[in-house]
Design an enzyme around this catalytic site. Sequence first.
Site, mmCIF file in Angstrom:
data_model
loop_
_atom_site.group_PDB
_atom_site.id
_atom_site.type_symbol
_atom_site.label_atom_id
_atom_site.label_comp_id
_atom_site.label_asym_id
_atom_site.label_seq_id
_atom_site.Cartn_x
_atom_site.Cartn_y
_atom_site.Cartn_z
ATOM 1 N N HIS A 59 -0.379 6.541 16.528
ATOM 2 C CA HIS A 59 0.272 6.523 15.216
ATOM 3 C C HIS A 59 0.313 5.105 14.649
ATOM 4 O O HIS A 59 1.263 4.360 14.866
ATOM 5 C CB HIS A 59 1.696 7.084 15.343
ATOM 6 C CG HIS A 59 2.350 7.371 14.031
ATOM 7 N ND1 HIS A 59 3.244 8.394 13.854
ATOM 8 C CD2 HIS A 59 2.234 6.773 12.815
ATOM 9 C CE1 HIS A 59 3.660 8.400 12.589
ATOM 10 N NE2 HIS A 59 3.056 7.418 11.948
ATOM 11 N N HIS A 61 -0.809 2.568 11.032
ATOM 12 C CA HIS A 61 -1.229 2.481 9.626
ATOM 13 C C HIS A 61 -1.999 1.176 9.442
ATOM 14 O O HIS A 61 -1.413 0.103 9.550
ATOM 15 C CB HIS A 61 -0.003 2.498 8.706
ATOM 16 C CG HIS A 61 0.810 3.748 8.811
ATOM 17 N ND1 HIS A 61 0.574 4.859 8.038
ATOM 18 C CD2 HIS A 61 1.852 4.073 9.624
ATOM 19 C CE1 HIS A 61 1.444 5.818 8.360
ATOM 20 N NE2 HIS A 61 2.225 5.365 9.321
ATOM 21 N N PHE A 62 -3.302 1.292 9.172
ATOM 22 C CA PHE A 62 -4.129 0.094 8.976
ATOM 23 C C PHE A 62 -4.460 -0.153 7.504
ATOM 24 O O PHE A 62 -5.189 -1.074 7.171
ATOM 25 C CB PHE A 62 -5.403 0.168 9.829
ATOM 26 C CG PHE A 62 -5.176 -0.119 11.305
ATOM 27 C CD1 PHE A 62 -3.937 -0.517 11.791
ATOM 28 C CD2 PHE A 62 -6.227 0.004 12.213
ATOM 29 C CE1 PHE A 62 -3.735 -0.782 13.147
ATOM 30 C CE2 PHE A 62 -6.040 -0.266 13.566
ATOM 31 C CZ PHE A 62 -4.793 -0.657 14.036
ATOM 32 N N ASN A 93 -2.552 8.043 5.099
ATOM 33 C CA ASN A 93 -1.859 7.821 3.819
ATOM 34 C C ASN A 93 -2.323 6.532 3.159
ATOM 35 O O ASN A 93 -1.550 5.663 2.797
ATOM 36 C CB ASN A 93 -0.333 7.825 4.005
ATOM 37 C CG ASN A 93 0.160 6.707 4.905
ATOM 38 O OD1 ASN A 93 -0.584 6.193 5.741
ATOM 39 N ND2 ASN A 93 1.412 6.324 4.751
ATOM 40 N N ASP A 303 4.084 3.776 15.221
ATOM 41 C CA ASP A 303 4.211 3.902 13.766
ATOM 42 C C ASP A 303 4.072 2.514 13.132
ATOM 43 O O ASP A 303 4.828 2.141 12.232
ATOM 44 C CB ASP A 303 5.537 4.570 13.367
ATOM 45 C CG ASP A 303 5.582 4.933 11.882
ATOM 46 O OD1 ASP A 303 4.522 4.919 11.225
ATOM 47 O OD2 ASP A 303 6.678 5.220 11.364
ATOM 48 N N HIS A 307 3.603 -4.423 6.081
ATOM 49 C CA HIS A 307 3.789 -4.632 4.642
ATOM 50 C C HIS A 307 3.697 -6.122 4.344
ATOM 51 O O HIS A 307 4.018 -6.959 5.193
ATOM 52 C CB HIS A 307 5.151 -4.115 4.174
ATOM 53 C CG HIS A 307 5.274 -2.627 4.212
ATOM 54 N ND1 HIS A 307 4.574 -1.806 3.360
ATOM 55 C CD2 HIS A 307 6.008 -1.800 5.004
ATOM 56 C CE1 HIS A 307 4.874 -0.537 3.629
ATOM 57 N NE2 HIS A 307 5.732 -0.511 4.628
#
EC number: 3.5.2.3
Length: 422
Positions: A59, A61-62, A93, A303, A307
């Site tokens: 899980h 996010h790249f 996403n 996860d 940012h």
Amino acid sequence: MLLIKNGRVMDPKSGLDQVCDVLVQDGKIIKIASEITEEGAETIDATGLVVAPGLVDIHVHFREPGQTHKEDIHTGALAAAAGGFTTVVMMANTSPTISDVETLQAVLQSAAKEKINVKTVATITKNFNGKNLTDFKALLEAGAVGFSDDGIPLESSKIVKEAMEEAKKLNTFISLHEEDPGLNGVLGFNENIAREHFHICGATGVAEYAMMARDVMIAYATKAHVHIQHLSKEESVKVVEFAQGLGAEVTAEVAPQHFSKTEALLLTQGSNAKMNPPLRLESDRRAVIEGLKSGVITVIATDHAPHHVDEKNVEDITKAPSGMTGLETSLSLSLTYLVEAGELSLMELLEKMTYNPAKLYNFEAGYLAENGPADITIFDAKADRFVDSHFASKAANSPFIGETLKGQVKYTICKGQIVYQA
């Protein structure tokens, strides 16, 4: 050839736990024995270190395509290697979302350039619309490993049922982010601290466990496999346990932040401690640890949600995006709050960070054996590590900066090559 000498070799699949040597050639482990001598081999002295399967994170996010100011596949892969991970699964996403074969192929082309194994899910619904299923069959054939609309919960029970039926037909599963918008307030703040300190209606526990209850029962009815992402509530653990007791095929993951800290971290770390689902109560933290101990929760997944600093540093914390960078602190948090705290043995921890997540997706990973993949993490389980703001990731939105944790990755080896060295 690469020879790893005198390390504590630990393999959760076979139960091997002894000081020995490991010989690697052509991307494979060719020998594990108490004493190996090999003329001319590059040698790593692993005395006092743990030699484990490369960590597997299902899980992450790249942010590629479309949000590469936060992270991209290359910097994400570097962060993974620095954290001891040799296999990761990206969420879909992105912008555009990974909903069609064309976008998927572009992402996989980029992923193939990396030195670690970077895999991806595709979305369950087209462009996250929550209404129309993507072409599961075509996406699987094009290289997607599974399906998730992570980031946005599926409100339609009809779509959940259709997705489960389609996944079952294709011998795969769906992964679900469980936060019912109809039962929730402002995301990223647990309801207690939201009310008492921020004077807003926050993210409720019932939004998580009520939606989960619906979905595990649909899985029970359809005999499909559902994977519950980043659960955070005491009741959520009970829901998973109940469904498993009925014979439903339900698996679950927890993120390190949810077994390490509580909502109070928002008061000292601000927006870097804002995430979905939010940090909860001490009773919830204890409950997810108990879920790991009992085997109800089988996987630890970060996860990893990077940012840009400007996005997090806004005056109104409710406007800051949710999420924290996680790949480079996951092992240390797990060693500190699970192993050092006496909750799990080191072998039990490794099982939840290597063998179990690999097995979930049928990856050829997560174990150490002769003729098996040379994906290996070498770390000092006892070293004190001060977390500073220098990360391999593009982002540094971690609420753990300034904390001293246990455990330091020394080498990450993927496909027989050293991809990270401390």
